[in-house]
Every structure is written in C-alpha cells, then in structure tokens.
Write an enzyme that holds these catalytic residues in place. Structure first.
Site, PDB file in Angstrom:
ATOM      1  N   ASP A 125       0.818  -1.228   0.000  1.00  0.00           N
ATOM      2  CA  ASP A 125       0.000   0.000   0.000  1.00  0.00           C
ATOM      3  C   ASP A 125       0.844   1.266   0.000  1.00  0.00           C
ATOM      4  OD1 ASP A 125       1.048  -0.023   2.510  1.00  0.00           O
ATOM      5  OD2 ASP A 125      -0.859  -0.105   3.584  1.00  0.00           O
ATOM      6  N   GLY A 126       2.157   1.114  -0.065  1.00  0.00           N
ATOM      7  CA  GLY A 126       3.030   2.283  -0.158  1.00  0.00           C
ATOM      8  C   GLY A 126       3.654   2.703   1.160  1.00  0.00           C
ATOM      9  N   GLU A 127       3.221   2.133   2.274  1.00  0.00           N
ATOM     10  CA  GLU A 127       3.816   2.527   3.557  1.00  0.00           C
ATOM     11  C   GLU A 127       5.265   2.057   3.630  1.00  0.00           C
ATOM     12  OE1 GLU A 127       1.349   1.070   6.742  1.00  0.00           O
ATOM     13  OE2 GLU A 127      -0.221   2.538   6.323  1.00  0.00           O
ATOM     14  N   ARG A 167      11.945  27.028   8.609  1.00  0.00           N
ATOM     15  CA  ARG A 167      11.682  28.406   8.171  1.00  0.00           C
ATOM     16  C   ARG A 167      10.261  28.858   8.469  1.00  0.00           C
ATOM     17  NH1 ARG A 167      14.242  28.033   2.273  1.00  0.00           N
ATOM     18  NH2 ARG A 167      13.704  25.859   2.619  1.00  0.00           N
ATOM     19  N   GLN A 168       9.334  27.908   8.636  1.00  0.00           N
ATOM     20  CA  GLN A 168       7.970  28.278   9.081  1.00  0.00           C
ATOM     21  C   GLN A 168       8.007  28.251  10.613  1.00  0.00           C
ATOM     22  OE1 GLN A 168       5.199  29.013   7.086  1.00  0.00           O
ATOM     23  NE2 GLN A 168       3.815  29.271   8.810  1.00  0.00           N
ATOM     24  N   HIS A 186      17.832  27.490  11.011  1.00  0.00           N
ATOM     25  CA  HIS A 186      17.495  28.788  10.402  1.00  0.00           C
ATOM     26  C   HIS A 186      17.398  29.899  11.448  1.00  0.00           C
ATOM     27  CE1 HIS A 186      16.345  31.497   7.366  1.00  0.00           C
ATOM     28  NE2 HIS A 186      15.191  31.753   7.936  1.00  0.00           N
ATOM     29  N   LYS A 216      18.514  42.870   0.697  1.00  0.00           N
ATOM     30  CA  LYS A 216      17.679  41.962  -0.102  1.00  0.00           C
ATOM     31  C   LYS A 216      16.210  42.323   0.068  1.00  0.00           C
ATOM     32  CE  LYS A 216      16.385  37.103   0.611  1.00  0.00           C
ATOM     33  NZ  LYS A 216      16.896  35.806   1.076  1.00  0.00           N
ATOM     34  N   ARG A 248      12.574  40.777  -0.993  1.00  0.00           N
ATOM     35  CA  ARG A 248      11.927  39.624  -1.612  1.00  0.00           C
ATOM     36  C   ARG A 248      10.683  40.093  -2.363  1.00  0.00           C
ATOM     37  NH1 ARG A 248      12.389  34.387  -2.110  1.00  0.00           N
ATOM     38  NH2 ARG A 248      14.132  34.038  -0.711  1.00  0.00           N
ATOM     39  N   ASP A 291      25.793  31.865   2.711  1.00  0.00           N
ATOM     40  CA  ASP A 291      24.438  31.872   3.263  1.00  0.00           C
ATOM     41  C   ASP A 291      24.195  30.543   3.975  1.00  0.00           C
ATOM     42  OD1 ASP A 291      21.952  32.895   3.826  1.00  0.00           O
ATOM     43  OD2 ASP A 291      21.300  33.100   1.742  1.00  0.00           O
TER      44      ASP A 291
END
Ligand code: R5P
Length: 281
Positions: free
Chosen positions: A34-36, A86-87, A119, A181, A183, A207
């Site tokens: 099943d893909g697991e 980053r979130q 980050h 910078k 964005r 960076d």
C-alpha cells in the site's frame, strides 16, 4: 555506541562514526504494497546516534521509524538539516508553526538533539529534550582558503546573514560586507549594495541555505554588473530545489559549494567533525 543513518544521510553518518570510533548500524527500507514505509536495523549497542536530515515528508517518516527501531538503546538524534524550520511562526492566522510541530515529533524517544545551522536559534526551544546546534563558519572559512582566491570579499546576501559572513571572514582575515535583499516573490528577489563601493576582486557569497538559488543568483548578477572578477557561493545546506543549479550557473557563479548536511555533488566540505565534537560534549 553505534551510528544509524537514514538513506540520505549515510555519507555524513559514516564520517561521524569514523570520528567517534563507533560502528555503523545497517538499516534497510522497503515499501509495503500500500506504499507505507518498512524499516529494519541491524544489531544495536547501548547508545545509538541516529543521523537523518529532514529533506522531505518521506525523510521525516523514515527518521521517525529509525528512531523507534533504536528504542532498545539510548538515542542521540542528529538532524544535520532541520527542514520546516523556516515556518517558525504563524505568519497569517490558521497556519501551523511547522518548526514546532516537527521539533515536538522528533523529541519523542530521544535523549538529546544536535542540529547544524538551524534557520533561527529560537526553533531549538520547541524541542522537549535538550537541543543544540553547531555552526560551520570555521569549516566554510577553511574551505574558502582552499580555493586560492586573493583577498576575497566574504559577502552576505542580507543583513540577517551579516554576522555569519563576518565569522567566516574572520577565519581567513578577509573583508566582509552584506547586501540589502528585497523579496519580491517566493522565487524572485532584488539585491542592492548597502554601500556604493565597486567590488572588483573575487567575491564569495555565503548563506545558511540555498533553496531555489534566487537569492544568490540575483546577488551574482548584480556583482558581475558592478565589475566583480569572480563570484563564488558557499552555503551550509544545499537544497538546490528545482533548477537552482542551472540558475546559479547562468548567473555566473563559478564555485558552488555546500556541506554534506544535504549530500550532493556540491558537498565540498563536511559537518562531521563539528557534529562529533558536539556529541562528545
Ligand atoms: C533566508 O533567510 C535564507 O537565509 C536564504 O537566503 C534563503 O532560504 C535562500 O533561498 P533561495 O535560494 O530560494 O533564494
């Protein structure tokens, strides 16, 4: 002590094991119909250093399974690249703090966590076990020294990376500066010098992450237009999403290097010694 690694962190895990004088535990994955994901490890010792970068949703599942498979031992977790960091806040209502969700999940079944150039350092506070980061400014400085450039300028693409660039520059006694910078979208940024000085020598952009390459490509084009002799780029985590390498190449970046926190053809220096030192502390 043994070291167990996820599939995408094998080279770095093996380097860490060599430095620690530890064996590497084999681990194998396959898929159920099943893909697991199914995972199995070899025999463990009292302590296992689990090494796995968080590069995708799939690598998160693999890492969680590997941590669980090692529960007969004490687990020290190394996440060389901590994805989702980053979130790190709810930018608009209804969003998750993804960094927190991931940190909580990865705290289960481990006694401590070590990561590399996260980050933002505040992300570490979301782990519910002791968590620390190692930073690779010295390794980047030593790598740049091998390039044989004459008095390179170590340039950060934005103010946030200025202290990182300054620490890299200090390693070789080089000059340092940063750009401004703006964005414009997820993939488009505008780069401008903070000072009006022309840079006519070699410039090394540094960076923490190269993702789409948009930031450093914009910087490289601007530097070439202002007469830089050669533009090079060194980061810690080389994600190189989509056509990043092509974009950076066509922007004229000559040397494109990252560490092995994300293993690729651009991994030109290693985080292994810094991680091993952190684990020994
Ligand atoms: C941003 O704060 C980071 O330090 C990097 O500059 C950014 O993640 C690079 O992203 P991209 O390569 O997509 O421009």
């Amino acid at each position: 002590m043994k070291v167990a690694c996820t599939g995408r962190s094998r080279a770095l895990g093996t380097r860490i094991a060599e430095i620690l004088g530890a064996g590497v535990v084999g681990s194998w994955t396959t898929r159920f119909p099943d893909g697991e994901l199914y995972l199995q490890t070899g025999s463990l010792d009292d302590t296992t250093v689990v090494v796995g970068s968080l590069l995708s949703d799939e690598s998160l599942v693999e890492l969680l399974l590997l941590i669980d498979a090692c529960q007969r031992s004490e687990v020290l977790l190394v996440v060389p690249y901590l994805g989702y960091a980053r979130q790190d806040r709810e930018f608009i209502p209804g969003e998750p703090v993804s960094a927190r969700a991931i940190a909580r999940a990865l705290s289960t079944g481990v006694s401590r966590v070590v990561t590399v150039n996260v980050h933002k350092e505040s992300v570490l506070s979301h782990f519910t076990v002791p968590a620390s980061q190692v930073t690779l400014e010295a390794e980047i400085g030593d790598f740049i020294a091998t390039l044989g450039l004459e008095d390179p300028l170590i340039l950060a693409p934005d103010e946030g990376a200025a202290s990182f660039a300054a620490a890299v520059a200090a390693r070789g006694g080089w000059a340092t500066d940063h750009l401004e910078k703006t964005r414009i979208s997820g993939e488009e940024v505008r780069m401008e010098p903070v000072r009006g000085d022309p840079w006519t020598g070699d410039v090394v952009l540094v960076d923490d992450i190269i993702s789409t390459g948009g930031t450093l490509a914009a910087a490289a084009r601007m530097l070439a237009a202002r007469g830089a002799k050669g533009v090079h780029a060194v980061c810690v985590h080389g994600l190189f999403a989509g056509k990043a390498r092509t974009l950076l190449g066509s922007a004229g970046i000559r040397e494109l290097a990252s560490s092995d926190t994300i293993e690729s053809e651009n991994s030109r220096y290693t985080a292994a010694a810094a991680i091993a030192r952190a684990l020994s502390r």
